[in-house]
Scaffold this motif. Structure first.
Motif, PDB file in Angstrom:
ATOM      1  N   GLU A 125      58.299  29.289  48.690  1.00 57.18           N
ATOM      2  CA  GLU A 125      59.415  29.857  48.847  1.00 57.18           C
ATOM      3  C   GLU A 125      60.553  28.859  49.516  1.00 57.18           C
ATOM      4  N   LYS A 126      61.719  28.552  48.981  1.00 60.46           N
ATOM      5  CA  LYS A 126      62.727  27.490  49.155  1.00 60.46           C
ATOM      6  C   LYS A 126      63.411  28.343  50.294  1.00 60.46           C
ATOM      7  N   GLN A 127      63.819  27.533  51.435  1.00 54.04           N
ATOM      8  CA  GLN A 127      64.481  28.408  52.399  1.00 54.04           C
ATOM      9  C   GLN A 127      65.883  27.764  52.799  1.00 54.04           C
ATOM     10  N   GLY A 128      65.934  26.387  52.445  1.00 52.24           N
ATOM     11  CA  GLY A 128      67.213  25.854  52.826  1.00 52.24           C
ATOM     12  C   GLY A 128      67.203  24.284  52.899  1.00 52.24           C
ATOM     13  N   VAL A 129      68.341  23.782  53.579  1.00 52.74           N
ATOM     14  CA  VAL A 129      68.393  22.379  53.687  1.00 52.74           C
ATOM     15  C   VAL A 129      68.153  22.208  55.003  1.00 52.74           C
ATOM     16  N   TRP A 130      66.863  21.315  55.238  1.00 53.58           N
ATOM     17  CA  TRP A 130      66.511  20.826  56.666  1.00 53.58           C
ATOM     18  C   TRP A 130      67.122  19.740  57.342  1.00 53.58           C
ATOM     19  N   LYS A 140      72.003  20.305  65.163  1.00 59.34           N
ATOM     20  CA  LYS A 140      70.761  19.641  65.583  1.00 59.34           C
ATOM     21  C   LYS A 140      69.610  19.315  64.573  1.00 59.34           C
ATOM     22  N   ILE A 141      68.976  18.384  64.967  1.00 58.37           N
ATOM     23  CA  ILE A 141      67.665  18.072  63.934  1.00 58.37           C
ATOM     24  C   ILE A 141      66.859  19.451  64.146  1.00 58.37           C
ATOM     25  N   GLY A 142      66.316  19.748  62.926  1.00 60.32           N
ATOM     26  CA  GLY A 142      65.592  21.011  62.994  1.00 60.32           C
ATOM     27  C   GLY A 142      66.473  21.925  62.623  1.00 60.32           C
ATOM     28  N   ASP A 143      67.769  22.358  62.408  1.00 59.59           N
ATOM     29  CA  ASP A 143      68.472  23.158  61.824  1.00 59.59           C
ATOM     30  C   ASP A 143      68.064  23.411  60.450  1.00 59.59           C
ATOM     31  N   VAL A 144      68.623  24.649  59.949  1.00 57.07           N
ATOM     32  CA  VAL A 144      68.354  24.699  58.475  1.00 57.07           C
ATOM     33  C   VAL A 144      69.816  25.378  57.777  1.00 57.07           C
ATOM     34  N   ILE A 145      70.359  24.618  56.923  1.00 56.26           N
ATOM     35  CA  ILE A 145      71.661  25.001  56.425  1.00 56.26           C
ATOM     36  C   ILE A 145      70.991  25.974  55.175  1.00 56.26           C
ATOM     37  N   THR A 146      71.747  27.357  55.346  1.00 55.08           N
ATOM     38  CA  THR A 146      71.380  28.154  54.260  1.00 55.08           C
ATOM     39  C   THR A 146      72.387  28.499  53.133  1.00 55.08           C
ATOM     40  N   SER A 147      73.781  28.241  53.504  1.00 55.85           N
ATOM     41  CA  SER A 147      74.770  28.247  52.637  1.00 55.85           C
ATOM     42  C   SER A 147      75.989  27.533  52.911  1.00 55.85           C
ATOM     43  N   VAL A 148      76.843  27.272  51.875  1.00 53.37           N
ATOM     44  CA  VAL A 148      78.083  26.488  52.063  1.00 53.37           C
ATOM     45  C   VAL A 148      79.161  27.541  51.406  1.00 53.37           C
ATOM     46  N   ASP A 149      80.025  28.025  52.135  1.00 56.19           N
ATOM     47  CA  ASP A 149      81.243  29.064  51.873  1.00 56.19           C
ATOM     48  C   ASP A 149      80.319  30.271  51.055  1.00 56.19           C
ATOM     49  N   GLY A 150      79.429  30.506  51.511  1.00 51.70           N
ATOM     50  CA  GLY A 150      78.660  31.850  51.062  1.00 51.70           C
ATOM     51  C   GLY A 150      77.769  31.438  50.093  1.00 51.70           C
ATOM     52  N   ALA A 151      77.718  30.430  49.265  1.00 56.87           N
ATOM     53  CA  ALA A 151      76.901  30.090  48.341  1.00 56.87           C
ATOM     54  C   ALA A 151      75.656  29.350  48.915  1.00 56.87           C
ATOM     55  N   ARG A 152      74.530  30.027  48.445  1.00 60.13           N
ATOM     56  CA  ARG A 152      73.218  29.539  48.857  1.00 60.13           C
ATOM     57  C   ARG A 152      72.835  27.975  48.762  1.00 60.13           C
ATOM     58  N   THR A 153      72.174  27.591  49.519  1.00 62.49           N
ATOM     59  CA  THR A 153      71.711  26.262  49.375  1.00 62.49           C
ATOM     60  C   THR A 153      70.241  26.322  49.733  1.00 62.49           C
ATOM     61  N   THR A 154      69.490  26.521  48.672  1.00 67.55           N
ATOM     62  CA  THR A 154      68.030  26.503  48.832  1.00 67.55           C
ATOM     63  C   THR A 154      67.436  25.320  48.998  1.00 67.55           C
ATOM     64  N   ILE A 203      79.706  26.586  56.978  1.00 67.25           N
ATOM     65  CA  ILE A 203      78.299  26.338  56.950  1.00 67.25           C
ATOM     66  C   ILE A 203      77.486  27.362  57.679  1.00 67.25           C
ATOM     67  N   THR A 204      76.594  28.105  57.128  1.00 63.61           N
ATOM     68  CA  THR A 204      75.776  28.941  57.719  1.00 63.61           C
ATOM     69  C   THR A 204      74.374  28.277  57.873  1.00 63.61           C
ATOM     70  N   TYR A 205      74.121  28.396  59.140  1.00 57.18           N
ATOM     71  CA  TYR A 205      72.546  27.691  59.430  1.00 57.18           C
ATOM     72  C   TYR A 205      71.742  28.717  60.135  1.00 57.18           C
ATOM     73  N   LEU A 206      70.379  28.299  60.368  1.00 56.79           N
ATOM     74  CA  LEU A 206      69.414  28.704  61.164  1.00 56.79           C
ATOM     75  C   LEU A 206      69.151  27.679  62.229  1.00 56.79           C
ATOM     76  N   ARG A 207      68.893  28.414  63.478  1.00 58.70           N
ATOM     77  CA  ARG A 207      68.363  27.569  64.675  1.00 58.70           C
ATOM     78  C   ARG A 207      67.408  28.316  65.480  1.00 58.70           C
ATOM     79  N   ASP A 208      66.124  27.926  65.442  1.00 58.21           N
ATOM     80  CA  ASP A 208      65.256  28.848  66.042  1.00 58.21           C
ATOM     81  C   ASP A 208      64.985  30.178  65.664  1.00 58.21           C
ATOM     82  N   GLY A 209      65.487  30.258  64.365  1.00 56.27           N
ATOM     83  CA  GLY A 209      65.326  31.640  63.677  1.00 56.27           C
ATOM     84  C   GLY A 209      66.388  32.450  63.924  1.00 56.27           C
TER      85      GLY A 209
END
Length: 355
Positions: A140-145, A160-174, A194-200
């Protein structure tokens, strides 16, 4: 005693004192050289480490005779002493610091990036090995590392290194190409969310696009990679002992596959080393420092060494490895591989060592 003899006798202690002062000065300068930094890293042969004790596959069976080994390169910041050593030693090389760490990146960032890449390599190795053994694998593609941020560009202050970008302006970036396509429609000065995940944990930030260095496009200044969730039907534990980077991908794949396929002893009793990144389709990719890894494998008594055949010419990793093997006069067999199937086919074609 003659006058000349007496004169010479009186001068000897002064000469000895002069030699002592020279020796002391040289010792001081040599000591100081270990504290004078340079703008280089020094690389040397590392070690070849057996993967059997490091990797455990649920319900798997480990070879009792042969072994698969990953190979490493020793790397560290070069002080003046190491700088001089690298110029006279045949198996030490200097690398400009900017080729190892990005501008503005500290040692903590570097370690974090190398560990993130190793974690990703482990997961891909698991997926490839299980598919090779006939198991179903869910990817499953999760985003941009985020594998790095560029100094002076917008992302440096937030991501930061390790963050995962999941969308740009609401559009998914798998995956990475989605991020590039989303930003390609923008202009310098535009702001993007930019929407991103850091440590979940999910977070959002607004960044202003700027022209990228040495490029005609605009961006936020990240080094992207693909982040995916991989689900396999059996548990695998890998104790990588702090080893970073992606270059153990091929050898981890072979060890996992060997433990899964209990009907075959893939090593045939041989000590097998090698290197190469691994992609989800099984492609083996180029790595750095392969000359050091050949020496490390030979020092560990390896009999077979797998090297990426990443190009069809003399610049390939395989040709580099072959040249080093000839230079050190090893009896180790260097084998070119383009994908993991090449390595498996080669091993299946070998007779057991003790037959």
């Amino acid at each position: 005693m003659s006058e000349n003899q007496l004169y010479a006798h009186k001068r000897r202690p002064k000469g000895r004192r002069g030699f002592s002062w020279t020796l002391a000065l040289v010792s001081i300068l040599l000591g100081l050289s270990f504290f004078i930094p340079t703008n280089y890293y020094v690389t040397r042969p590392g070690s070849a480490i057996e993967l059997g004790p490091m990797i455990n596959v649920e319900g798997g069976k480990k070879d009792e005779t042969g072994s698969f080994m990953l190979t490493t390169v020793r790397m560290g910041e070069a002080n003046l002493a190491w700088y001089v050593y690298a110029h006279v030693a045949s198996d030490a090389e200097l690398m400009p610091k900017e080729l190892v760490v990005s501008k503005g990146e500290n040692s903590e960032d570097f370690v974090r990036r190398e560990q993130a890449v190793m974690d990703n390599s482990q997961k891909i190795a698991e997926a490839v090995a299980f598919r090779l053994a006939g198991y179903d694998v869910k990817v499953e593609k999760q985003g941009v590392w985020v594998m790095g941020t560029l100094e002076g560009l917008p992302a440096k202050q937030v991501l930061k290194i390790g963050d995962v970008i999941t969308s740009v302006d609401g559009a998914r970036t798998t995956e990475a190409k989605d991020l590039l396509q989303a930003l390609a429609k923008k202009s310098a000065g535009d702001q993007v969310e930019i929407t991103y995940l850091r440590d979940g944990q999910e977070a959002k930030t607004m960044l202003t696009l700027v022209p990228l260095p040495e490029s005609k496009s605009v961006g936020i200044g990240v080094r992207p990679d693909n982040k995916q969730s991989i689900t396999i039907p059996k548990a695998v534990t890998i104790a990588s002992q702090g080893i970073g980077g992606p270059s153990a991908g091929l050898m981890m794949t072979l060890e996992i596959y060997d433990q899964l396929d209990t009907s075959v002893d893939l090593t045939k009793g041989y000590k097998i080393a090698g290197t190469g990144t691994i992609s989800l389709d099984g492609t083996v990719g180029r790595i750095g420092g392969i000359n050091h890894k050949v020496i490390a494998a030979d020092n560990a008594g390896a009999e077979i060494f797998f090297a990426p055949q990443d190009t069809p010419d003399a610049t390939s990793n395989y040709e580099e490895a072959l040249a080093t093997a000839k230079r050190i006069k090893t009896n180790m067999k260097v084998v070119p591989v383009k994908n993991v199937g090449d390595a498996v086919s080669y091993l299946n074609s070998q007779k057991p060592k003790n037959s």
